[in-house]
Design a protein around this motif. Sequence first.
Motif, PDB file in Angstrom:
ATOM      1  N   GLY A 102      26.612  35.077  36.136  1.00  0.00           N
ATOM      2  CA  GLY A 102      27.842  35.741  35.744  1.00  0.00           C
ATOM      3  C   GLY A 102      28.806  35.908  36.897  1.00  0.00           C
ATOM      4  O   GLY A 102      28.439  35.770  38.067  1.00  0.00           O
ATOM      5  N   TRP A 103      30.050  36.194  36.538  1.00  0.00           N
ATOM      6  CA  TRP A 103      31.101  36.502  37.503  1.00  0.00           C
ATOM      7  C   TRP A 103      31.631  37.907  37.220  1.00  0.00           C
ATOM      8  O   TRP A 103      31.891  38.260  36.064  1.00  0.00           O
ATOM      9  N   PHE A 104      31.800  38.653  38.274  1.00  0.00           N
ATOM     10  CA  PHE A 104      32.417  39.974  38.213  1.00  0.00           C
ATOM     11  C   PHE A 104      33.515  40.016  39.259  1.00  0.00           C
ATOM     12  O   PHE A 104      33.531  39.221  40.196  1.00  0.00           O
ATOM     13  N   ARG A 105      34.433  40.955  39.112  1.00  0.00           N
ATOM     14  CA  ARG A 105      35.483  41.095  40.112  1.00  0.00           C
ATOM     15  C   ARG A 105      35.760  42.560  40.377  1.00  0.00           C
ATOM     16  O   ARG A 105      35.496  43.423  39.529  1.00  0.00           O
ATOM     17  N   GLN A 106      36.279  42.821  41.557  1.00  0.00           N
ATOM     18  CA  GLN A 106      36.634  44.191  41.916  1.00  0.00           C
ATOM     19  C   GLN A 106      37.906  44.178  42.741  1.00  0.00           C
ATOM     20  O   GLN A 106      37.967  43.528  43.796  1.00  0.00           O
TER      21      GLN A 106
END
Length: 125
Positions: A35-39
């Motif tokens: 998965g990809w997450f961003r902040q």
Amino acid sequence: QVHVVESGGGLVQAGGSLRLSCAASGRTFTTYAMGWFRQAPGKEREFVAAISWSGITTLYGDSVKGRFTISRGDNAKNTVYLQMNSLKPEDTAVYSCAVGSSPSPYTSSRFYGSWGQGTQVTVSS
């Protein structure tokens, strides 16, 4: 131990595209979603996209649906890509890749056990 490395971030103008890559190594005898997450600064981590081990099932966050596409390498299951089109300034963030603890994808970060250092994506207006 799993080692996760992202690449492909950078600076792009609004409306442009970027392609992120992620490679996982060290765990070759199990199947796992990625998965990809961003902040963004001052904000909580946000789910972006995830893909099952088979590549058949994909999930997307509401803010990126229709603009981003996640895929796995055809001959390298340990590699995942995030094609980002029609980028907006609000897409600016550090994007992190994560290896799941099961073959199925989830939107919650608690289902991912190994994380990369992240790659910066900056979209100028």
